[in-house]
Scaffold this motif. Structure first.
Motif, PDB file in Angstrom:
ATOM      1  N   THR A  23       0.823  -1.202   0.000  1.00 34.36           N
ATOM      2  CA  THR A  23       0.000   0.000   0.000  1.00 34.36           C
ATOM      3  C   THR A  23       0.863   1.260   0.000  1.00 34.36           C
ATOM      4  O   THR A  23       1.976   1.273   0.520  1.00 34.36           O
ATOM      5  N   TRP A  24       0.332   2.315  -0.563  1.00 37.00           N
ATOM      6  CA  TRP A  24       1.073   3.579  -0.618  1.00 37.00           C
ATOM      7  C   TRP A  24       1.263   4.168   0.771  1.00 37.00           C
ATOM      8  O   TRP A  24       2.262   4.830   1.035  1.00 37.00           O
ATOM      9  N   PHE A  25       0.301   3.938   1.670  1.00 37.45           N
ATOM     10  CA  PHE A  25       0.430   4.439   3.042  1.00 37.45           C
ATOM     11  C   PHE A  25       1.426   3.624   3.859  1.00 37.45           C
ATOM     12  O   PHE A  25       1.924   4.086   4.878  1.00 37.45           O
ATOM     13  N   ARG A  26       1.690   2.379   3.449  1.00 33.04           N
ATOM     14  CA  ARG A  26       2.568   1.453   4.164  1.00 33.04           C
ATOM     15  C   ARG A  26       2.046   1.134   5.561  1.00 33.04           C
ATOM     16  O   ARG A  26       2.819   1.024   6.516  1.00 33.04           O
ATOM     17  N   VAL A  27       0.728   0.995   5.682  1.00 30.77           N
ATOM     18  CA  VAL A  27       0.136   0.617   6.963  1.00 30.77           C
ATOM     19  C   VAL A  27      -0.852  -0.521   6.738  1.00 30.77           C
ATOM     20  O   VAL A  27      -1.242  -0.818   5.612  1.00 30.77           O
ATOM     21  N   GLY A  28      -1.277  -1.143   7.852  1.00 26.34           N
ATOM     22  CA  GLY A  28      -2.329  -2.155   7.781  1.00 26.34           C
ATOM     23  C   GLY A  28      -1.862  -3.539   8.159  1.00 26.34           C
ATOM     24  O   GLY A  28      -0.674  -3.854   8.123  1.00 26.34           O
ATOM     25  N   GLY A  29      -2.830  -4.356   8.531  1.00 27.04           N
ATOM     26  CA  GLY A  29      -2.555  -5.726   8.942  1.00 27.04           C
ATOM     27  C   GLY A  29      -2.505  -6.691   7.765  1.00 27.04           C
ATOM     28  O   GLY A  29      -2.583  -6.289   6.602  1.00 27.04           O
ATOM     29  N   PRO A  30      -2.409  -8.002   8.057  1.00 28.65           N
ATOM     30  CA  PRO A  30      -2.218  -9.001   7.007  1.00 28.65           C
ATOM     31  C   PRO A  30      -3.519  -9.444   6.344  1.00 28.65           C
ATOM     32  O   PRO A  30      -4.619  -9.198   6.832  1.00 28.65           O
ATOM     33  N   ALA A  31      -3.365 -10.113   5.213  1.00 31.46           N
ATOM     34  CA  ALA A  31      -4.485 -10.796   4.566  1.00 31.46           C
ATOM     35  C   ALA A  31      -4.643 -12.177   5.190  1.00 31.46           C
ATOM     36  O   ALA A  31      -3.648 -12.859   5.466  1.00 31.46           O
ATOM     37  N   GLU A  32      -5.885 -12.589   5.395  1.00 34.77           N
ATOM     38  CA  GLU A  32      -6.094 -13.971   5.826  1.00 34.77           C
ATOM     39  C   GLU A  32      -5.571 -14.917   4.744  1.00 34.77           C
ATOM     40  O   GLU A  32      -4.837 -15.857   5.029  1.00 34.77           O
ATOM     41  N   TRP A  33      -5.929 -14.618   3.495  1.00 33.15           N
ATOM     42  CA  TRP A  33      -5.421 -15.383   2.351  1.00 33.15           C
ATOM     43  C   TRP A  33      -5.098 -14.404   1.223  1.00 33.15           C
ATOM     44  O   TRP A  33      -5.967 -13.652   0.790  1.00 33.15           O
ATOM     45  N   LEU A  34      -3.859 -14.393   0.768  1.00 35.56           N
ATOM     46  CA  LEU A  34      -3.469 -13.593  -0.394  1.00 35.56           C
ATOM     47  C   LEU A  34      -3.366 -14.533  -1.587  1.00 35.56           C
ATOM     48  O   LEU A  34      -2.617 -15.521  -1.544  1.00 35.56           O
ATOM     49  N   VAL A  35      -4.143 -14.249  -2.632  1.00 35.76           N
ATOM     50  CA  VAL A  35      -4.219 -15.145  -3.785  1.00 35.76           C
ATOM     51  C   VAL A  35      -3.812 -14.388  -5.045  1.00 35.76           C
ATOM     52  O   VAL A  35      -4.301 -13.282  -5.304  1.00 35.76           O
ATOM     53  N   ARG A  36      -2.932 -15.028  -5.842  1.00 33.19           N
ATOM     54  CA  ARG A  36      -2.454 -14.428  -7.087  1.00 33.19           C
ATOM     55  C   ARG A  36      -2.697 -15.422  -8.227  1.00 33.19           C
ATOM     56  O   ARG A  36      -1.885 -16.326  -8.443  1.00 33.19           O
ATOM     57  N   PRO A  37      -3.805 -15.290  -8.932  1.00 34.60           N
ATOM     58  CA  PRO A  37      -4.113 -16.243 -10.012  1.00 34.60           C
ATOM     59  C   PRO A  37      -3.082 -16.175 -11.131  1.00 34.60           C
ATOM     60  O   PRO A  37      -2.458 -15.131 -11.370  1.00 34.60           O
ATOM     61  N   ALA A  38      -2.952 -17.281 -11.837  1.00 33.26           N
ATOM     62  CA  ALA A  38      -1.971 -17.351 -12.918  1.00 33.26           C
ATOM     63  C   ALA A  38      -2.428 -16.589 -14.149  1.00 33.26           C
ATOM     64  O   ALA A  38      -1.609 -16.002 -14.865  1.00 33.26           O
ATOM     65  N   ASP A  39      -3.726 -16.623 -14.445  1.00 32.31           N
ATOM     66  CA  ASP A  39      -4.262 -15.977 -15.640  1.00 32.31           C
ATOM     67  C   ASP A  39      -5.775 -15.835 -15.483  1.00 32.31           C
ATOM     68  O   ASP A  39      -6.328 -16.160 -14.422  1.00 32.31           O
ATOM     69  N   ALA A  40      -6.429 -15.372 -16.537  1.00 33.44           N
ATOM     70  CA  ALA A  40      -7.878 -15.130 -16.452  1.00 33.44           C
ATOM     71  C   ALA A  40      -8.650 -16.412 -16.176  1.00 33.44           C
ATOM     72  O   ALA A  40      -9.600 -16.419 -15.379  1.00 33.44           O
ATOM     73  N   GLU A  41      -8.274 -17.499 -16.811  1.00 33.92           N
ATOM     74  CA  GLU A  41      -8.960 -18.776 -16.587  1.00 33.92           C
ATOM     75  C   GLU A  41      -8.820 -19.214 -15.134  1.00 33.92           C
ATOM     76  O   GLU A  41      -9.781 -19.697 -14.508  1.00 33.92           O
ATOM     77  N   ASN A 257       1.404   9.601   5.965  1.00 36.93           N
ATOM     78  CA  ASN A 257       2.062   8.826   7.003  1.00 36.93           C
ATOM     79  C   ASN A 257       3.463   9.393   7.125  1.00 36.93           C
ATOM     80  O   ASN A 257       4.297   9.213   6.242  1.00 36.93           O
ATOM     81  N   THR A 258       3.724  10.124   8.211  1.00 36.37           N
ATOM     82  CA  THR A 258       5.024  10.776   8.358  1.00 36.37           C
ATOM     83  C   THR A 258       6.125   9.793   8.727  1.00 36.37           C
ATOM     84  O   THR A 258       7.289  10.177   8.834  1.00 36.37           O
ATOM     85  N   GLY A 259       5.747   8.528   8.926  1.00 38.78           N
ATOM     86  CA  GLY A 259       6.754   7.509   9.196  1.00 38.78           C
ATOM     87  C   GLY A 259       6.348   6.500  10.248  1.00 38.78           C
ATOM     88  O   GLY A 259       6.778   5.352  10.215  1.00 38.78           O
TER      89      GLY A 259
END
Length: 302
Positions: A23-41, A257-259
């Motif tokens: 994120t641009w703010f560089r703040v926030g907690g984690p994702a329960e599940w982060l998913v990165r599909p290979a392609d549209a299918e 976010n000043t830091g």
């Protein structure tokens, strides 16, 4: 952490993934599940196999987003390089959802296509630009979009600009729909004039916005008949601070976010600005930045 509810896909699935670095703010907690599909299918298979009750958040460039400190429940979807192709055509350009807006503007300029220079002034990616009808310097996505392809659990739909029913900072996507790519119309133009316009936009942003800070772009939507920064300034909020969060002194519709800021401090500062503006001028500012996830002290999504 629950057992893995994610359908088998060819892409990457990661539990408890840190999101602040995206994120641009560089703040926030984690994702329960982060998913990165290979392609549209792969993405369609994911959407079709997800439990209906599973929360789904699409994370693009995360330039206009506060992820709360407790993180995001469910699936956080991030589209990678396979979704970032850009192809120029004679009278327009097709861009993948993961392509950065500024990169698309550069492709158009290189192809001698005029009309997409405004994208160079939008800090984000094409998927988010379509989903929120992003705009800058007098032009919005709705003014240039021919169609967008959107992945759903039932497959891929191609929707026209009219079908997306664009409004100010809004597009009507299908439920749980994810933008895959979009076509924008443009016209042959003079390379020097296109380059000059893009340089003008870049210079204007550098001069008026804190582009090198940890920020999230425009915080609030412009209210009817006014500009958000004007009513914020009139209410005495320029430079206002809460912990490590600050209202920019350069452009007071930007939070910084000043830091050391937390998501909670940024959001609370934004709410304080809204309250001061309402008390001063009677204007009820609406958030343009999305605020998602769970506050650190609470146990349920907001």
């Amino acid at each position: 952490m629950s057992a893995n509810p994610i359908p088998a896909i060819r892409g990457r699935v990661q539990a408890g993934a840190a999101l602040a670095p995206f994120t641009w703010f560089r703040v926030g907690g984690p994702a329960e599940w982060l998913v990165r599909p290979a392609d549209a299918e792969d993405l369609v298979a994911l959407l079709a196999g997800l439990p209906e009750a599973m929360p789904l958040t699409v994370l693009g460039a995360a330039s206009n987003l506060i992820i709360r400190d407790g993180g995001l429940p469910g699936v956080v979807l991030r589209l990678g390089g396979a979704f970032g192709a850009v192809q120029a055509e004679a009278d327009g350009l097709v861009a993948g959802a993961a392509a950065l807006d500024a990169v698309v503007a550069q492709h158009a300029a290189a192809a001698g296509l005029a009309g997409l220079e405004f994208l160079s002034g939008i800090p984000g990616a094409i998927g988010g630009a379509v989903a929120m009808n992003a705009g800058a310097y007098g032009t919005e996505v709705k003014d240039r979009l021919d169609w967008a392809e959107v992945a759903t659990a039932a497959g891929v739909q191609r929707l026209t600009a009219a079908e997306l029913d664009f409004a100010y900072r809004h597009a009507s996507l299908p439920p749980r729909g994810v933008v895959l790519r979009a076509r924008f119309h443009a016209a042959p133009g003079e390379a020097a004039a296109i380059a000059a316009r893009m340089a003008e936009i870049r210079a204007a942003r550098e001069a008026t916005q804190p582009v090198r800070a940890r920020t999230g772009g425009s915080t609030f939507k412009n209210p009817p008949g006014a500009r958000a920064w004007e009513v914020i300034d009139a209410a005495g909020c320029r430079g206002l601070r809460r912990g490590g969060a600050e209202v920019s002194g350069k452009h007071c519709n930007f939070l910084l976010n000043t830091g050391t800021a937390t998501a909670a401090e940024l959001e609370a500062l934004g709410e304080e600005v809204r309250a001061r503006v309402l008390a001063h001028s009677g204007v009820a500012l609406e958030w343009e930045i999305r605020r998602l996830g769970i506050p650190l002290t609470e146990g349920a999504a907001a």
